[in-house]
Design an enzyme around this catalytic site. Sequence first.
Site, PDB file in Angstrom:
ATOM      1  N   ASP A   1       0.817  -1.222   0.000  1.00  0.00           N
ATOM      2  CA  ASP A   1       0.000   0.000   0.000  1.00  0.00           C
ATOM      3  C   ASP A   1       0.844   1.264   0.000  1.00  0.00           C
ATOM      4  O   ASP A   1       0.437   2.297   0.517  1.00  0.00           O
ATOM      5  CB  ASP A   1      -0.961   0.032   1.213  1.00  0.00           C
ATOM      6  CG  ASP A   1      -1.815  -1.216   1.275  1.00  0.00           C
ATOM      7  OD1 ASP A   1      -2.290  -1.633   0.208  1.00  0.00           O
ATOM      8  OD2 ASP A   1      -1.991  -1.770   2.368  1.00  0.00           O
TER       9      ASP A   1
ATOM     10  N   HIS B   1      -4.377  -2.296  -5.839  1.00  0.00           N
ATOM     11  CA  HIS B   1      -3.765  -1.008  -6.123  1.00  0.00           C
ATOM     12  C   HIS B   1      -4.902  -0.044  -6.411  1.00  0.00           C
ATOM     13  O   HIS B   1      -5.818  -0.387  -7.135  1.00  0.00           O
ATOM     14  CB  HIS B   1      -2.940  -1.054  -7.403  1.00  0.00           C
ATOM     15  CG  HIS B   1      -1.795  -1.995  -7.343  1.00  0.00           C
ATOM     16  ND1 HIS B   1      -0.813  -1.900  -6.400  1.00  0.00           N
ATOM     17  CD2 HIS B   1      -1.469  -3.029  -8.128  1.00  0.00           C
ATOM     18  CE1 HIS B   1       0.073  -2.852  -6.617  1.00  0.00           C
ATOM     19  NE2 HIS B   1      -0.306  -3.556  -7.655  1.00  0.00           N
TER      20      HIS B   1
HETATM   21  P1  GDP Z   1      -0.270   0.073  -3.772  1.00  0.00           P
HETATM   22  O1  GDP Z   1      -0.910  -1.223  -3.439  1.00  0.00           O
HETATM   23  O2  GDP Z   1       1.170   0.128  -3.391  1.00  0.00           O
HETATM   24  O3  GDP Z   1      -0.491   0.470  -5.197  1.00  0.00           O
HETATM   25  O4  GDP Z   1      -0.952   1.193  -2.880  1.00  0.00           O
HETATM   26  P2  GDP Z   1      -2.519   1.492  -2.646  1.00  0.00           P
HETATM   27  O5  GDP Z   1      -3.180   1.734  -3.912  1.00  0.00           O
HETATM   28  O6  GDP Z   1      -3.123   0.496  -1.734  1.00  0.00           O
HETATM   29  O7  GDP Z   1      -2.399   2.798  -1.733  1.00  0.00           O
HETATM   30  C1  GDP Z   1      -2.011   3.966  -2.170  1.00  0.00           C
HETATM   31  C2  GDP Z   1      -3.148   4.957  -1.964  1.00  0.00           C
HETATM   32  O8  GDP Z   1      -2.615   6.226  -1.923  1.00  0.00           O
HETATM   33  C3  GDP Z   1      -4.125   4.974  -3.135  1.00  0.00           C
HETATM   34  O9  GDP Z   1      -5.395   5.345  -2.655  1.00  0.00           O
HETATM   35  C4  GDP Z   1      -3.546   6.054  -4.049  1.00  0.00           C
HETATM   36  O10 GDP Z   1      -4.525   6.685  -4.866  1.00  0.00           O
HETATM   37  C5  GDP Z   1      -3.024   7.014  -3.031  1.00  0.00           C
HETATM   38  N1  GDP Z   1      -1.842   7.756  -3.418  1.00  0.00           N
HETATM   39  C6  GDP Z   1      -0.735   7.336  -4.110  1.00  0.00           C
HETATM   40  N2  GDP Z   1       0.191   8.322  -4.135  1.00  0.00           N
HETATM   41  C7  GDP Z   1      -0.356   9.354  -3.448  1.00  0.00           C
HETATM   42  C8  GDP Z   1       0.127  10.636  -3.084  1.00  0.00           C
HETATM   43  O11 GDP Z   1       1.259  11.030  -3.381  1.00  0.00           O
HETATM   44  N3  GDP Z   1      -0.707  11.419  -2.337  1.00  0.00           N
HETATM   45  C9  GDP Z   1      -1.950  11.030  -1.948  1.00  0.00           C
HETATM   46  N4  GDP Z   1      -2.686  11.830  -1.230  1.00  0.00           N
HETATM   47  N5  GDP Z   1      -2.420   9.816  -2.251  1.00  0.00           N
HETATM   48  C10 GDP Z   1      -1.639   8.991  -2.991  1.00  0.00           C
END
Ligand code: GDP
Length: 430
Positions: free
Chosen positions: A12, A40
């Site tokens: 995440d 994701h």
């Molecule tokens: P992953 O499994 O590593 O892809 O991560 P997730 O999707 O579970 O979690 C990342 C969350 O943070 C998602 O809701 C993204 O839209 C959000 N996100 C990613 N980068 C950023 C950022 O730089 N700022 C903010 N506010 N949200 C982000």
Amino acid sequence: MVKAVVGANWGDEGKGKITDMLAEKADIVVRFQGGANAGHTIVNKYGKFALHTLPSGVFYEHITSVIGNGVALNIPILFGEIKSIVDRGVPAPKIMISDRAQIVMPYHILFDQYEEERLAGKSFGSTKSGIAPFYSDKYAKIGFQVSELFDDELLKEKVERICNIKNVTLEHLYYKPLIKPEELLDTLHEYREMVAPYVGDVSTFLNDALKNNKTILLEGQLGTLKDPDHGIYPMVTSSSTLAAYGAIGAGVPPYEIKQIITVCKAYSSAVGAGAFVSEIFGDEADELRRRGGDGGEYGATTGRPRRMGWFDCVASKYGCRLQGTTDVAFTVLDVLGYLDEIPVCVGYDIDGEVTTDFPVTYKLEKAKPVLKTLPGWKCDIRGIKNYDDLPKECKDYVEFIEEQIGYPITMVSNGPGREDIIYRQSKLSK
Ligand code: GDP
């Protein structure tokens, strides 16, 4: 060339967003491990999507999205996901499924549920997607490879044989209904119909692509600390989360992986059980959870509230090292803009001794965080494009963490969208 996008921590971290962003200048995105147990979240011009199985490049027409041999392939979920994005206006993606990928069977999902029920209070906090039973069977050599769907005789014999094995456990350990071989065979025939147009020899495809100078992204799921060898065993996932495994789970030579982008979130979150040294609780945690990510830190697969903590330099330094990091993408920094002061975990106190080396699990259970508090920047940094335009305290936070972990932070993400990215020169870059 091949680039890997992987996580430094518990998952995440925002790998989906970074992959979606880098896919603009790539040709192929490959999922190389894991299954539909993690998700994701991606925000782009089509809307907001939670993907579990599809690679994060599926939103571009120029990308071929590949399910590598290392993946735990849940066929109904994959096809449900393709339909759900197409229904929302995304052009039908180009998909290739490795003939060597193995299939998550309906009984894997049941065994996952039954086992968590049996363990009751001692459960692992599994997402119950069948991942642990799937990989157990793969390595016990009783899994079903996609290619086997196309050999009728083999399939029939194997279904009978495997049902015999599974039914013993169902009857005597779990006291649950038995599997009927005819029904399972019918299901597998349906799966065959679904996957047939997409199945291919992925490693040959990727090796040809490399000869033609294409760019391949390997997209990891979860992060270093969930790796079965190098993570917080046994509270780990069942396939390797490391970039090195990308070579195996996709079928490319290891030396072709030229860039390893390790995604680190500006604070910590974790799902499931297991030691989490910098964890915070109560109102402090609730507030960070509510403000975190894009719309709160809740599991993309389960909706469960994530466990929250401050940035952990010890875990992240280790997480980056095991990945073989060339670049750190430091994400979700914008979320911290509300804090007056930001604690960071800079060491672990284990039985009175402070260390910055990440220990084995039984020692980790005893570790207490050594915190250093940095000043907050108290403003919204979204929309900023140049590193030098960030507030001083914010740059100090980034640079302090870079120094602690020892790997170059070359990208800072300040929002969930593709364009919310700040590139940065690092003196640590090689
Ligand atoms: P992953 O499994 O590593 O892809 O991560 P997730 O999707 O579970 O979690 C990342 C969350 O943070 C998602 O809701 C993204 O839209 C959000 N996100 C990613 N980068 C950023 C950022 O730089 N700022 C903010 N506010 N949200 C982000």
